[in-house]
Scaffold this motif. Structure first.
Motif, PDB file in Angstrom:
ATOM      1  N   ASP A   2      11.812  21.128  26.158  1.00  0.00           N
ATOM      2  CA  ASP A   2      12.562  21.662  27.292  1.00  0.00           C
ATOM      3  C   ASP A   2      14.016  21.846  26.875  1.00  0.00           C
ATOM      4  O   ASP A   2      14.600  20.983  26.225  1.00  0.00           O
ATOM      5  CB  ASP A   2      12.475  20.699  28.484  1.00  0.00           C
ATOM      6  N   SER A   3      14.617  22.954  27.260  1.00  0.00           N
ATOM      7  CA  SER A   3      15.993  23.264  26.865  1.00  0.00           C
ATOM      8  C   SER A   3      17.048  22.576  27.745  1.00  0.00           C
ATOM      9  O   SER A   3      18.244  22.733  27.500  1.00  0.00           O
ATOM     10  CB  SER A   3      16.219  24.774  26.923  1.00  0.00           C
ATOM     11  N   ALA A   4      16.628  21.820  28.744  1.00  0.00           N
ATOM     12  CA  ALA A   4      17.582  21.167  29.647  1.00  0.00           C
ATOM     13  C   ALA A   4      18.470  20.190  28.882  1.00  0.00           C
ATOM     14  O   ALA A   4      18.044  19.567  27.909  1.00  0.00           O
ATOM     15  CB  ALA A   4      16.843  20.438  30.763  1.00  0.00           C
ATOM     16  N   LYS A   5      19.694  20.057  29.337  1.00  0.00           N
ATOM     17  CA  LYS A   5      20.671  19.130  28.777  1.00  0.00           C
ATOM     18  C   LYS A   5      20.957  18.052  29.817  1.00  0.00           C
ATOM     19  O   LYS A   5      20.684  18.225  31.000  1.00  0.00           O
ATOM     20  CB  LYS A   5      21.975  19.861  28.428  1.00  0.00           C
ATOM     21  N   ALA A   6      21.571  16.960  29.383  1.00  0.00           N
ATOM     22  CA  ALA A   6      21.943  15.880  30.296  1.00  0.00           C
ATOM     23  C   ALA A   6      23.289  15.316  29.872  1.00  0.00           C
ATOM     24  O   ALA A   6      23.640  15.332  28.697  1.00  0.00           O
ATOM     25  CB  ALA A   6      20.876  14.786  30.281  1.00  0.00           C
ATOM     26  N   GLY A   7      24.043  14.824  30.848  1.00  0.00           N
ATOM     27  CA  GLY A   7      25.345  14.223  30.583  1.00  0.00           C
ATOM     28  C   GLY A   7      25.914  13.639  31.854  1.00  0.00           C
ATOM     29  O   GLY A   7      25.278  13.676  32.916  1.00  0.00           O
ATOM     30  N   THR A   8      27.134  13.127  31.766  1.00  0.00           N
ATOM     31  CA  THR A   8      27.765  12.527  32.938  1.00  0.00           C
ATOM     32  C   THR A   8      28.677  13.498  33.676  1.00  0.00           C
ATOM     33  O   THR A   8      29.134  13.183  34.777  1.00  0.00           O
ATOM     34  CB  THR A   8      28.569  11.271  32.551  1.00  0.00           C
ATOM     35  N   LYS A   9      28.944  14.656  33.085  1.00  0.00           N
ATOM     36  CA  LYS A   9      29.763  15.679  33.742  1.00  0.00           C
ATOM     37  C   LYS A   9      29.139  17.045  33.481  1.00  0.00           C
ATOM     38  O   LYS A   9      28.681  17.325  32.377  1.00  0.00           O
ATOM     39  CB  LYS A   9      31.185  15.675  33.199  1.00  0.00           C
ATOM     40  N   PHE A  10      29.160  17.902  34.490  1.00  0.00           N
ATOM     41  CA  PHE A  10      28.663  19.256  34.298  1.00  0.00           C
ATOM     42  C   PHE A  10      29.568  19.979  33.309  1.00  0.00           C
ATOM     43  O   PHE A  10      30.803  19.860  33.391  1.00  0.00           O
ATOM     44  CB  PHE A  10      28.642  20.031  35.625  1.00  0.00           C
ATOM     45  N   PRO A  11      28.991  20.727  32.380  1.00  0.00           N
ATOM     46  CA  PRO A  11      29.822  21.472  31.428  1.00  0.00           C
ATOM     47  C   PRO A  11      30.555  22.606  32.134  1.00  0.00           C
ATOM     48  O   PRO A  11      30.042  23.192  33.093  1.00  0.00           O
ATOM     49  CB  PRO A  11      28.816  22.011  30.409  1.00  0.00           C
ATOM     50  N   ALA A  12      31.780  22.910  31.664  1.00  0.00           N
ATOM     51  CA  ALA A  12      32.546  24.022  32.241  1.00  0.00           C
ATOM     52  C   ALA A  12      31.795  25.329  32.031  1.00  0.00           C
ATOM     53  O   ALA A  12      31.750  26.182  32.900  1.00  0.00           O
ATOM     54  CB  ALA A  12      33.935  24.096  31.611  1.00  0.00           C
ATOM     55  N   LYS A  13      31.218  25.464  30.863  1.00  0.00           N
ATOM     56  CA  LYS A  13      30.380  26.627  30.547  1.00  0.00           C
ATOM     57  C   LYS A  13      29.211  26.119  29.731  1.00  0.00           C
ATOM     58  O   LYS A  13      29.261  25.055  29.143  1.00  0.00           O
ATOM     59  CB  LYS A  13      31.172  27.644  29.720  1.00  0.00           C
ATOM     60  N   GLY A  14      28.188  26.878  29.683  1.00  0.00           N
ATOM     61  CA  GLY A  14      27.064  26.471  28.841  1.00  0.00           C
ATOM     62  C   GLY A  14      25.771  26.406  29.609  1.00  0.00           C
ATOM     63  O   GLY A  14      25.472  27.281  30.402  1.00  0.00           O
ATOM     64  N   SER A  15      25.033  25.337  29.385  1.00  0.00           N
ATOM     65  CA  SER A  15      23.681  25.208  29.912  1.00  0.00           C
ATOM     66  C   SER A  15      23.649  25.239  31.441  1.00  0.00           C
ATOM     67  O   SER A  15      24.336  24.483  32.113  1.00  0.00           O
ATOM     68  CB  SER A  15      23.071  23.885  29.436  1.00  0.00           C
ATOM     69  N   SER A  16      22.854  26.158  31.974  1.00  0.00           N
ATOM     70  CA  SER A  16      22.671  26.170  33.427  1.00  0.00           C
ATOM     71  C   SER A  16      21.574  25.181  33.825  1.00  0.00           C
ATOM     72  O   SER A  16      21.511  24.757  34.960  1.00  0.00           O
ATOM     73  CB  SER A  16      22.327  27.570  33.913  1.00  0.00           C
ATOM     74  N   ARG A  17      20.706  24.830  32.865  1.00  0.00           N
ATOM     75  CA  ARG A  17      19.689  23.788  33.105  1.00  0.00           C
ATOM     76  C   ARG A  17      20.296  22.478  32.643  1.00  0.00           C
ATOM     77  O   ARG A  17      20.297  22.166  31.458  1.00  0.00           O
ATOM     78  CB  ARG A  17      18.405  24.096  32.350  1.00  0.00           C
ATOM     79  N   PHE A  18      20.842  21.737  33.605  1.00  0.00           N
ATOM     80  CA  PHE A  18      21.601  20.547  33.267  1.00  0.00           C
ATOM     81  C   PHE A  18      21.339  19.450  34.286  1.00  0.00           C
ATOM     82  O   PHE A  18      21.175  19.731  35.475  1.00  0.00           O
ATOM     83  CB  PHE A  18      23.103  20.880  33.243  1.00  0.00           C
ATOM     84  N   VAL A  19      21.323  18.204  33.803  1.00  0.00           N
ATOM     85  CA  VAL A  19      21.164  17.045  34.677  1.00  0.00           C
ATOM     86  C   VAL A  19      22.401  16.168  34.519  1.00  0.00           C
ATOM     87  O   VAL A  19      22.703  15.699  33.423  1.00  0.00           O
ATOM     88  CB  VAL A  19      19.905  16.226  34.336  1.00  0.00           C
ATOM     89  N   GLN A  20      23.113  15.980  35.618  1.00  0.00           N
ATOM     90  CA  GLN A  20      24.265  15.082  35.640  1.00  0.00           C
ATOM     91  C   GLN A  20      23.792  13.720  36.133  1.00  0.00           C
ATOM     92  O   GLN A  20      23.090  13.630  37.147  1.00  0.00           O
ATOM     93  CB  GLN A  20      25.354  15.603  36.570  1.00  0.00           C
ATOM     94  N   VAL A  21      24.189  12.665  35.411  1.00  0.00           N
ATOM     95  CA  VAL A  21      23.828  11.300  35.776  1.00  0.00           C
ATOM     96  C   VAL A  21      25.101  10.560  36.183  1.00  0.00           C
ATOM     97  O   VAL A  21      26.085  10.557  35.448  1.00  0.00           O
ATOM     98  CB  VAL A  21      23.161  10.562  34.599  1.00  0.00           C
ATOM     99  N   THR A  22      25.069   9.946  37.377  1.00  0.00           N
ATOM    100  CA  THR A  22      26.215   9.199  37.883  1.00  0.00           C
ATOM    101  C   THR A  22      25.753   7.860  38.435  1.00  0.00           C
ATOM    102  O   THR A  22      24.784   7.807  39.203  1.00  0.00           O
ATOM    103  CB  THR A  22      26.913   9.973  39.021  1.00  0.00           C
ATOM    104  N   ARG A  23      26.452   6.799  38.042  1.00  0.00           N
ATOM    105  CA  ARG A  23      26.164   5.499  38.640  1.00  0.00           C
ATOM    106  C   ARG A  23      26.859   5.439  39.995  1.00  0.00           C
ATOM    107  O   ARG A  23      28.046   5.733  40.112  1.00  0.00           O
ATOM    108  CB  ARG A  23      26.659   4.349  37.756  1.00  0.00           C
ATOM    109  N   ALA A  24      26.103   5.038  41.015  1.00  0.00           N
ATOM    110  CA  ALA A  24      26.647   4.965  42.372  1.00  0.00           C
ATOM    111  C   ALA A  24      26.420   3.573  42.940  1.00  0.00           C
ATOM    112  O   ALA A  24      25.744   3.389  43.945  1.00  0.00           O
ATOM    113  CB  ALA A  24      25.992   6.026  43.250  1.00  0.00           C
TER     114      ALA A  24
END
Length: 132
Positions: free
Chosen positions: A28-50
């Motif tokens: 799967d081409s999806a990416k993951a991180g703690t902040k949405f990228p300014a540009k780049g992957s539209s398939r993205f998962v942002q993870v935040t501790r709440a």
């Protein structure tokens, strides 16, 4: 003599690493991180501790929010469903966590600034604390 100090693990970092590995294993081409990228992957998962809870000194139970974006609302919803399935199976797929509970089902939450289609859900993971 210094007292032993117990600290919570980097829950966001562990979740991001887990998702990256799972997406790659599935091609799967999806990416993951703690902040949405300014540009780049539209398939993205942002993870935040709440927040979360610690019932005892040995285990941390962080509440994590996963926000999934896609090319369309259908794509974002499908990525969210995949991510949710992976997260709920996290305890069986890795040694990072001992248990995961659902903490909020999927919901449509488009980005108010860009209008990008996004879905989110929440989960509570149980992770071992570490002594430093």
């Amino acid at each position: 003599m210094m007292a032993e100090v117990i600290v919570a693990p980097d829950a966001e970092g562990r979740a991001v690493a887990f998702l990256k590995a799972q997406f790659a294993a599935r091609g799967d081409s999806a990416k993951a991180g703690t902040k949405f990228p300014a540009k780049g992957s539209s398939r993205f998962v942002q993870v935040t501790r709440a927040g979360g809870i610690s019932n005892d000194i040995a285990y941390d139970a962080p509440r994590l929010i996963f926000i999934c974006s896609g090319e369309s609302s259908v794509d974002a919803e499908r990525l969210c469903a995949l991510t949710r399935g992976l997260v709920l199976a996290w305890a069986r797929l890795s040694d990072d966590v001992t248990r995961v509970r659902d903490a909020g089902d999927m919901a449509y939450v488009p980005d108010p600034d860009s209008g990008q289609d996004r879905y989110q859900f929440a989960a509570q993971a149980v992770m071992k604390m570490s002594a430093i």
